[in-house]
Design a protein around this motif. Sequence first.
Motif, PDB file in Angstrom:
ATOM      1  N   GLU A  28      34.776 -33.297  17.090  1.00 19.86           N
ATOM      2  CA  GLU A  28      35.771 -33.865  15.601  1.00 19.86           C
ATOM      3  C   GLU A  28      35.865 -35.629  16.381  1.00 19.86           C
ATOM      4  N   LYS A  29      35.490 -36.147  15.386  1.00 18.96           N
ATOM      5  CA  LYS A  29      35.519 -37.535  15.091  1.00 18.96           C
ATOM      6  C   LYS A  29      35.097 -39.033  16.723  1.00 18.96           C
ATOM      7  N   SER A  30      34.391 -37.558  17.220  1.00 19.78           N
ATOM      8  CA  SER A  30      33.400 -38.152  18.493  1.00 19.78           C
ATOM      9  C   SER A  30      32.149 -38.673  18.138  1.00 19.78           C
ATOM     10  N   ILE A  31      31.598 -39.569  18.845  1.00 21.47           N
ATOM     11  CA  ILE A  31      30.117 -40.347  18.750  1.00 21.47           C
ATOM     12  C   ILE A  31      29.109 -39.343  19.583  1.00 21.47           C
ATOM     13  N   PRO A  32      28.728 -39.341  18.874  1.00 26.36           N
ATOM     14  CA  PRO A  32      27.475 -38.477  20.140  1.00 26.36           C
ATOM     15  C   PRO A  32      26.266 -39.703  20.972  1.00 26.36           C
ATOM     16  N   ALA A  33      25.840 -39.450  22.009  1.00 28.31           N
ATOM     17  CA  ALA A  33      24.917 -40.466  22.356  1.00 28.31           C
ATOM     18  C   ALA A  33      24.001 -39.622  23.709  1.00 28.31           C
ATOM     19  N   GLU A  34      22.362 -39.943  23.736  1.00 28.00           N
ATOM     20  CA  GLU A  34      22.007 -39.614  24.838  1.00 28.00           C
ATOM     21  C   GLU A  34      20.924 -39.764  25.330  1.00 28.00           C
ATOM     22  N   GLU A  35      20.494 -39.849  26.795  1.00 21.92           N
ATOM     23  CA  GLU A  35      19.429 -41.149  27.080  1.00 21.92           C
ATOM     24  C   GLU A  35      18.607 -40.257  27.836  1.00 21.92           C
ATOM     25  N   SER A  36      17.360 -40.373  28.436  1.00 23.73           N
ATOM     26  CA  SER A  36      16.387 -39.438  29.166  1.00 23.73           C
ATOM     27  C   SER A  36      15.444 -40.766  30.114  1.00 23.73           C
ATOM     28  N   TRP A  37      15.026 -40.915  31.201  1.00 21.61           N
ATOM     29  CA  TRP A  37      14.259 -42.097  31.365  1.00 21.61           C
ATOM     30  C   TRP A  37      13.768 -41.049  32.885  1.00 21.61           C
ATOM     31  N   LYS A  38      12.444 -41.713  32.770  1.00 25.96           N
ATOM     32  CA  LYS A  38      11.571 -41.169  33.900  1.00 25.96           C
ATOM     33  C   LYS A  38      11.826 -41.398  34.895  1.00 25.96           C
ATOM     34  N   LEU A  39      12.426 -41.315  36.197  1.00 25.80           N
ATOM     35  CA  LEU A  39      12.221 -41.164  37.719  1.00 25.80           C
ATOM     36  C   LEU A  39      11.335 -41.872  38.725  1.00 25.80           C
ATOM     37  N   GLY A  40      10.084 -40.767  37.844  1.00 25.54           N
ATOM     38  CA  GLY A  40       8.918 -40.709  38.911  1.00 25.54           C
ATOM     39  C   GLY A  40       8.559 -38.808  38.948  1.00 25.54           C
ATOM     40  N   SER A  41       7.815 -38.372  39.701  1.00 23.06           N
ATOM     41  CA  SER A  41       7.897 -37.131  40.390  1.00 23.06           C
ATOM     42  C   SER A  41       8.025 -37.014  41.444  1.00 23.06           C
ATOM     43  N   GLY A  42       7.730 -35.759  41.484  1.00 24.45           N
ATOM     44  CA  GLY A  42       7.207 -35.454  43.497  1.00 24.45           C
ATOM     45  C   GLY A  42       9.697 -34.980  43.599  1.00 24.45           C
ATOM     46  N   GLU A  43       9.337 -34.119  44.882  1.00 23.64           N
ATOM     47  CA  GLU A  43      10.492 -33.555  45.259  1.00 23.64           C
ATOM     48  C   GLU A  43      11.319 -34.621  45.705  1.00 23.64           C
ATOM     49  N   SER A  61      27.965 -36.624  30.639  1.00 25.38           N
ATOM     50  CA  SER A  61      27.350 -35.912  32.288  1.00 25.38           C
ATOM     51  C   SER A  61      26.090 -36.692  32.896  1.00 25.38           C
ATOM     52  N   PHE A  62      25.368 -36.514  33.279  1.00 25.17           N
ATOM     53  CA  PHE A  62      24.121 -37.336  34.374  1.00 25.17           C
ATOM     54  C   PHE A  62      24.097 -35.316  34.925  1.00 25.17           C
ATOM     55  N   MET A  63      22.491 -35.721  34.881  1.00 26.52           N
ATOM     56  CA  MET A  63      21.466 -34.842  34.882  1.00 26.52           C
ATOM     57  C   MET A  63      20.242 -35.850  35.280  1.00 26.52           C
ATOM     58  N   ILE A  64      20.010 -34.832  36.548  1.00 28.13           N
ATOM     59  CA  ILE A  64      18.595 -34.854  36.868  1.00 28.13           C
ATOM     60  C   ILE A  64      17.725 -33.918  36.886  1.00 28.13           C
ATOM     61  N   GLU A  65      16.072 -33.933  36.618  1.00 34.98           N
ATOM     62  CA  GLU A  65      16.239 -32.228  37.090  1.00 34.98           C
ATOM     63  C   GLU A  65      14.228 -33.111  36.970  1.00 34.98           C
ATOM     64  N   TRP A  66      14.040 -31.704  38.588  1.00 33.83           N
ATOM     65  CA  TRP A  66      12.609 -31.673  38.817  1.00 33.83           C
ATOM     66  C   TRP A  66      11.604 -31.091  37.486  1.00 33.83           C
ATOM     67  N   ARG A  67      10.628 -31.583  36.550  1.00 27.07           N
ATOM     68  CA  ARG A  67      10.299 -30.719  35.551  1.00 27.07           C
ATOM     69  C   ARG A  67       8.992 -30.055  36.288  1.00 27.07           C
ATOM     70  N   GLY A  68       8.828 -28.638  35.523  1.00 23.87           N
ATOM     71  CA  GLY A  68       6.900 -28.219  36.079  1.00 23.87           C
ATOM     72  C   GLY A  68       6.470 -28.280  36.203  1.00 23.87           C
ATOM     73  N   ASP A  69       6.202 -29.838  35.244  1.00 25.07           N
ATOM     74  CA  ASP A  69       4.467 -31.233  35.714  1.00 25.07           C
ATOM     75  C   ASP A  69       5.149 -31.673  36.985  1.00 25.07           C
ATOM     76  N   ASP A  70       6.036 -31.677  37.578  1.00 26.78           N
ATOM     77  CA  ASP A  70       6.418 -32.397  38.818  1.00 26.78           C
ATOM     78  C   ASP A  70       6.932 -33.521  38.783  1.00 26.78           C
ATOM     79  N   GLU A  71       7.439 -33.862  36.919  1.00 26.78           N
ATOM     80  CA  GLU A  71       8.122 -35.334  36.731  1.00 26.78           C
ATOM     81  C   GLU A  71       9.522 -34.619  37.404  1.00 26.78           C
ATOM     82  N   VAL A  72       9.646 -36.200  37.571  1.00 26.95           N
ATOM     83  CA  VAL A  72      11.220 -36.028  37.860  1.00 26.95           C
ATOM     84  C   VAL A  72      11.897 -37.089  36.513  1.00 26.95           C
ATOM     85  N   TRP A  73      13.332 -36.834  35.649  1.00 31.73           N
ATOM     86  CA  TRP A  73      13.604 -37.158  34.633  1.00 31.73           C
ATOM     87  C   TRP A  73      15.339 -37.431  34.730  1.00 31.73           C
TER      88      TRP A  73
END
Length: 216
Positions: A30-45, A160-172
């Motif tokens: 309530e009364k908050s303004i939400p925001a979200e952005e995602s960026w590709k950082l590269g790929s691989g472990e 929140s800050f989240m880094i995800e290594w996805r199934g297609d090997d991309e890191v977001w």
Amino acid sequence: MRRGTFRDETVDYAAVGATQAPDLLQYPPEKSIPAEESWKLGSGEERFRSAGDALLSWSALRDGGISIAEVRPASDPSYSGVSFDDEGQPIAPSRLDADQRFDADGTPYVAAGSSVHVRGRIGGYRVDAELRVIFVVEEKRRIGFALGTVRDSVVSGEESFMIEWRGDDEVWFTVRAFDRPVAPLYRLLPALVRRRRRELFSRYLRAISPMYTTPA
């Protein structure tokens, strides 16, 4: 590094962990303004691990122009924070009683329940607040954490800050937030909240992404 004496306070908003809700943008607190952005950082472990280590050593904030003035560990060393699944439902924490780590200058890594005082000026917008680490995630393919406001900020809410290594090997890298205006000027002009948030997101990306380029 300077360590201060924090009061043991809870956060100043009710919707703790709401940055993990899948419908945050449609139904923010309530009364908050939400925001979200995602960026590709590269790929691989290797990219995933290096970005995750940078994130947990406060690089998104510090290298983005925000100083980490004080860090205080959780008052209860067994505190593991709030944890959520992909649907935003609470689950058992992925890591309990993690060993405390420190960066090269002695600043503790991000840890669930710890408190931090941040200061800075980002694109003309003031950053000066006490924050608490709501949760920390360290999984095989996800690394991240969330910060909630305790007091003194011009807005109340969580990011929140989240880094995800996805199934297609991309890191977001994904940043989500909700901000409720607190300072009189921000309550009068909500557009300032959105501009401030966009500037913060841009700084976080600049700090974490090896491929960031400043828009023309």
